[in-house]
Design a protein around this motif. Structure first.
Motif, PDB file in Angstrom:
ATOM      1  N   THR A   1      58.242  69.402  -8.328  1.00 53.68           N
ATOM      2  CA  THR A   1      57.074  69.262  -7.466  1.00 53.68           C
ATOM      3  C   THR A   1      56.413  70.605  -7.204  1.00 53.68           C
ATOM      4  OG1 THR A   1      58.165  67.409  -6.362  1.00 53.68           O
ATOM      5  CG2 THR A   1      56.240  68.364  -5.268  1.00 53.68           C
ATOM      6  N   GLY A   2      55.123  70.682  -7.449  1.00 52.67           N
ATOM      7  CA  GLY A   2      54.370  71.894  -7.179  1.00 52.67           C
ATOM      8  C   GLY A   2      54.633  73.038  -8.142  1.00 52.67           C
ATOM      9  N   ARG A   3      55.393  72.798  -9.176  1.00 48.76           N
ATOM     10  CA  ARG A   3      55.693  73.842 -10.158  1.00 48.76           C
ATOM     11  C   ARG A   3      54.556  73.957 -11.177  1.00 48.76           C
ATOM     12  NH1 ARG A   3      61.038  76.396  -9.455  1.00 48.76           N
ATOM     13  NH2 ARG A   3      62.350  74.846  -8.460  1.00 48.76           N
ATOM     14  N   GLN A   4      54.319  75.179 -11.610  1.00 51.52           N
ATOM     15  CA  GLN A   4      53.342  75.419 -12.661  1.00 51.52           C
ATOM     16  C   GLN A   4      54.066  75.319 -14.002  1.00 51.52           C
ATOM     17  OE1 GLN A   4      49.942  75.826 -12.187  1.00 51.52           O
ATOM     18  NE2 GLN A   4      49.927  75.532 -14.408  1.00 51.52           N
ATOM     19  N   LEU A   5      54.161  74.110 -14.520  1.00 50.66           N
ATOM     20  CA  LEU A   5      54.865  73.885 -15.770  1.00 50.66           C
ATOM     21  C   LEU A   5      53.999  74.309 -16.949  1.00 50.66           C
ATOM     22  CD1 LEU A   5      56.370  70.363 -14.967  1.00 50.66           C
ATOM     23  CD2 LEU A   5      57.532  72.575 -14.862  1.00 50.66           C
ATOM     24  N   PRO A   6      54.604  74.592 -18.087  1.00 49.11           N
ATOM     25  CA  PRO A   6      53.813  74.991 -19.254  1.00 49.11           C
ATOM     26  C   PRO A   6      52.839  73.901 -19.672  1.00 49.11           C
ATOM     27  CG  PRO A   6      56.140  75.471 -19.595  1.00 49.11           C
ATOM     28  CD  PRO A   6      56.049  74.633 -18.359  1.00 49.11           C
ATOM     29  N   ASP A   7      51.813  74.314 -20.371  1.00 45.23           N
ATOM     30  CA  ASP A   7      50.828  73.383 -20.895  1.00 45.23           C
ATOM     31  C   ASP A   7      51.503  72.412 -21.860  1.00 45.23           C
ATOM     32  OD1 ASP A   7      48.739  72.625 -23.126  1.00 45.23           O
ATOM     33  OD2 ASP A   7      47.564  73.217 -21.374  1.00 45.23           O
ATOM     34  N   PRO A   8      51.149  71.117 -21.827  1.00 50.99           N
ATOM     35  CA  PRO A   8      51.786  70.155 -22.723  1.00 50.99           C
ATOM     36  C   PRO A   8      51.535  70.435 -24.198  1.00 50.99           C
ATOM     37  CG  PRO A   8      49.935  69.152 -21.558  1.00 50.99           C
ATOM     38  CD  PRO A   8      50.196  70.456 -20.894  1.00 50.99           C
ATOM     39  N   GLY A   9      50.543  71.253 -24.503  1.00 54.63           N
ATOM     40  CA  GLY A   9      50.289  71.606 -25.894  1.00 54.63           C
ATOM     41  C   GLY A   9      51.236  72.653 -26.425  1.00 54.63           C
ATOM     42  N   LEU A  10      51.979  73.308 -25.523  1.00 51.19           N
ATOM     43  CA  LEU A  10      52.950  74.317 -25.945  1.00 51.19           C
ATOM     44  C   LEU A  10      54.294  73.654 -26.243  1.00 51.19           C
ATOM     45  CD1 LEU A  10      52.202  77.139 -23.338  1.00 51.19           C
ATOM     46  CD2 LEU A  10      51.540  77.095 -25.750  1.00 51.19           C
ATOM     47  N   PRO A  11      55.064  74.213 -27.184  1.00 43.39           N
ATOM     48  CA  PRO A  11      56.355  73.610 -27.516  1.00 43.39           C
ATOM     49  C   PRO A  11      57.429  73.909 -26.471  1.00 43.39           C
ATOM     50  CG  PRO A  11      55.976  75.524 -28.893  1.00 43.39           C
ATOM     51  CD  PRO A  11      54.728  75.324 -28.086  1.00 43.39           C
ATOM     52  N   TRP A  12      57.530  73.030 -25.480  1.00 38.09           N
ATOM     53  CA  TRP A  12      58.563  73.205 -24.462  1.00 38.09           C
ATOM     54  C   TRP A  12      59.231  71.865 -24.171  1.00 38.09           C
ATOM     55  CZ3 TRP A  12      58.759  71.288 -19.311  1.00 38.09           C
ATOM     56  CH2 TRP A  12      57.615  70.606 -18.874  1.00 38.09           C
ATOM     57  N   LEU A  13      60.533  71.942 -23.878  1.00 40.41           N
ATOM     58  CA  LEU A  13      61.339  70.763 -23.630  1.00 40.41           C
ATOM     59  C   LEU A  13      61.732  70.685 -22.169  1.00 40.41           C
ATOM     60  CD1 LEU A  13      63.863  70.937 -26.644  1.00 40.41           C
ATOM     61  CD2 LEU A  13      61.571  69.933 -26.581  1.00 40.41           C
ATOM     62  N   LEU A  14      61.673  69.491 -21.617  1.00 46.04           N
ATOM     63  CA  LEU A  14      62.154  69.223 -20.262  1.00 46.04           C
ATOM     64  C   LEU A  14      63.591  68.738 -20.351  1.00 46.04           C
ATOM     65  CD1 LEU A  14      61.534  68.885 -17.206  1.00 46.04           C
ATOM     66  CD2 LEU A  14      60.876  66.521 -17.737  1.00 46.04           C
ATOM     67  N   ALA A  15      64.479  69.341 -19.564  1.00 47.57           N
ATOM     68  CA  ALA A  15      65.890  68.954 -19.523  1.00 47.57           C
ATOM     69  C   ALA A  15      66.349  68.938 -18.071  1.00 47.57           C
ATOM     70  CB  ALA A  15      66.736  69.923 -20.341  1.00 47.57           C
ATOM     71  N   GLY A  16      67.543  68.388 -17.860  1.00 46.07           N
ATOM     72  CA  GLY A  16      68.117  68.399 -16.516  1.00 46.07           C
ATOM     73  C   GLY A  16      68.062  67.047 -15.836  1.00 46.07           C
ATOM     74  N   GLY A  17      69.158  66.308 -15.895  1.00 42.70           N
ATOM     75  CA  GLY A  17      69.260  65.049 -15.180  1.00 42.70           C
ATOM     76  C   GLY A  17      68.510  63.889 -15.800  1.00 42.70           C
ATOM     77  N   LEU A  18      68.053  64.024 -17.029  1.00 41.92           N
ATOM     78  CA  LEU A  18      67.338  62.925 -17.681  1.00 41.92           C
ATOM     79  C   LEU A  18      68.331  61.891 -18.209  1.00 41.92           C
ATOM     80  CD1 LEU A  18      64.630  64.890 -19.692  1.00 41.92           C
ATOM     81  CD2 LEU A  18      64.426  63.849 -17.412  1.00 41.92           C
ATOM     82  N   ASP A  19      67.945  60.626 -18.152  1.00 40.48           N
ATOM     83  CA  ASP A  19      68.759  59.547 -18.686  1.00 40.48           C
ATOM     84  C   ASP A  19      67.825  58.422 -19.124  1.00 40.48           C
ATOM     85  OD1 ASP A  19      68.127  57.882 -16.420  1.00 40.48           O
ATOM     86  OD2 ASP A  19      69.771  58.796 -15.289  1.00 40.48           O
ATOM     87  N   PRO A  20      68.352  57.340 -19.710  1.00 41.79           N
ATOM     88  CA  PRO A  20      67.462  56.278 -20.191  1.00 41.79           C
ATOM     89  C   PRO A  20      66.601  55.641 -19.110  1.00 41.79           C
ATOM     90  CG  PRO A  20      69.630  56.048 -21.193  1.00 41.79           C
ATOM     91  CD  PRO A  20      69.762  57.093 -20.120  1.00 41.79           C
ATOM     92  N   ARG A  21      67.048  55.697 -17.851  1.00 44.04           N
ATOM     93  CA  ARG A  21      66.307  55.048 -16.773  1.00 44.04           C
ATOM     94  C   ARG A  21      65.151  55.883 -16.245  1.00 44.04           C
ATOM     95  NH1 ARG A  21      71.346  54.518 -12.975  1.00 44.04           N
ATOM     96  NH2 ARG A  21      71.480  56.621 -13.841  1.00 44.04           N
ATOM     97  N   ASN A  22      65.262  57.216 -16.313  1.00 45.76           N
ATOM     98  CA  ASN A  22      64.228  58.041 -15.673  1.00 45.76           C
ATOM     99  C   ASN A  22      63.391  58.873 -16.628  1.00 45.76           C
ATOM    100  OD1 ASN A  22      65.762  60.326 -16.367  1.00 45.76           O
ATOM    101  ND2 ASN A  22      66.671  60.544 -14.349  1.00 45.76           N
ATOM    102  N   VAL A  23      63.717  58.862 -17.924  1.00 49.97           N
ATOM    103  CA  VAL A  23      63.020  59.770 -18.833  1.00 49.97           C
ATOM    104  C   VAL A  23      61.544  59.415 -18.980  1.00 49.97           C
ATOM    105  CG1 VAL A  23      63.688  58.474 -20.928  1.00 49.97           C
ATOM    106  CG2 VAL A  23      63.108  60.899 -21.088  1.00 49.97           C
ATOM    107  N   ALA A  24      61.211  58.131 -19.001  1.00 52.71           N
ATOM    108  CA  ALA A  24      59.810  57.754 -19.182  1.00 52.71           C
ATOM    109  C   ALA A  24      58.944  58.274 -18.039  1.00 52.71           C
ATOM    110  CB  ALA A  24      59.679  56.236 -19.312  1.00 52.71           C
ATOM    111  N   GLU A  25      59.422  58.121 -16.810  1.00 55.83           N
ATOM    112  CA  GLU A  25      58.670  58.608 -15.652  1.00 55.83           C
ATOM    113  C   GLU A  25      58.581  60.125 -15.668  1.00 55.83           C
ATOM    114  OE1 GLU A  25      56.401  58.749 -12.258  1.00 55.83           O
ATOM    115  OE2 GLU A  25      56.843  57.082 -13.619  1.00 55.83           O
ATOM    116  N   ALA A  26      59.659  60.803 -16.059  1.00 56.34           N
ATOM    117  CA  ALA A  26      59.650  62.261 -16.138  1.00 56.34           C
ATOM    118  C   ALA A  26      58.623  62.749 -17.155  1.00 56.34           C
ATOM    119  CB  ALA A  26      61.043  62.776 -16.502  1.00 56.34           C
ATOM    120  N   VAL A  27      58.524  62.059 -18.266  1.00 57.16           N
ATOM    121  CA  VAL A  27      57.547  62.432 -19.295  1.00 57.16           C
ATOM    122  C   VAL A  27      56.127  62.225 -18.790  1.00 57.16           C
ATOM    123  CG1 VAL A  27      56.630  61.754 -21.557  1.00 57.16           C
ATOM    124  CG2 VAL A  27      59.084  62.076 -21.256  1.00 57.16           C
ATOM    125  N   ARG A  28      55.911  61.145 -18.090  1.00 63.59           N
ATOM    126  CA  ARG A  28      54.557  60.870 -17.589  1.00 63.59           C
ATOM    127  C   ARG A  28      54.123  61.876 -16.532  1.00 63.59           C
ATOM    128  NH1 ARG A  28      56.118  55.311 -18.470  1.00 63.59           N
ATOM    129  NH2 ARG A  28      57.131  55.209 -16.428  1.00 63.59           N
TER     130      ARG A  28
END
Length: 206
Positions: A140-167
């Protein structure tokens, strides 16, 4: 159409898990050589990596290990990429770059979000403050990298929450390890397949 989400499945140690990840459509498979419940020895890693087709990236994961040791393990196991998940400096990355492998930089996000490319990495991986613990970190409130840059999101992801995390975070890709385990260090083929399917179904990067 945008670029499909990049999916990395990490910490695999068995033939069944590797085959499941490949068949599910993972883009990269990580083998952990750092101290971890998911650590794998060179002989097993070499055998498993040989099962992975050329179109899927094999990634050796290390943390603050001597450069000569890292090079020997990469060469001996045939890894096509290296992920550094410690305090390795720019000189360390520069030393590995001539080897021609894809360089991933793993960072545990505690305060400010690191910027892509600070170590000359090809892919930046943003992880929870305690990597491998299966904890979802506060984006929340973090300045994450631009989605056009090659970066991966990790940490606590699982089949139930990954779709929402990606969105919400709009990463270029995602990485999973503990979220596909039935016990610490033991993967579930069913969860591997479910995670890749959920990630793939989330969206494409625009």
């Amino acid at each position: 159409m945008g670029t499909p989400l990049f999916v990395k499945v990490c910490g695999l140690r068995t033939e069944q898990d590797v085959d499941t990840a490949v068949e599910a459509g993972a883009d990269a498979i990580g083998f952990v050589f750092a101290a971890s419940p998911r650590r794998i020895d060179a002989a097993i890693a070499r055998r498993l990596a040989a099962r992975v087709p050329d179109g899927v990236l094999t990634v050796g994961v290390f943390r603050d290990q001597p450069l000569d040791e890292v090079r020997a393990l990469l060469d001996g196991t045939g890894m096509r990429a290296v992920q550094l998940h410690g305090q390795e400096d720019l000189a360390y990355y520069d030393a590995l770059r001539p080897d021609g492998r894809t360089l991933l930089r793993g960072v545990a996000v505690k305060d400010a979000v690191p910027r892509y490319g600070e170590r000359g990495e090809d892919i930046l991986l943003l992880d929870a403050p305690v990597p491998g613990a299966g904890e979802v970190w506060d984006r929340t409130g973090r300045q994450l990298p631009d989605p056009g840059l090659p970066w991966l999101l990790a940490g606590g992801l699982d089949p139930r929450n990954v779709a929402e995390a990606v969105r919400t975070a709009r990463p270029w890709g995602v990485d999973v390890s503990s979220g596909i385990e039935i016990s610490r260090g033991v993967k579930s083929p069913e969860l591997i397949a479910a995670f890749v399917a959920a990630a793939r179904g989330a969206r494409t990067v625009s």
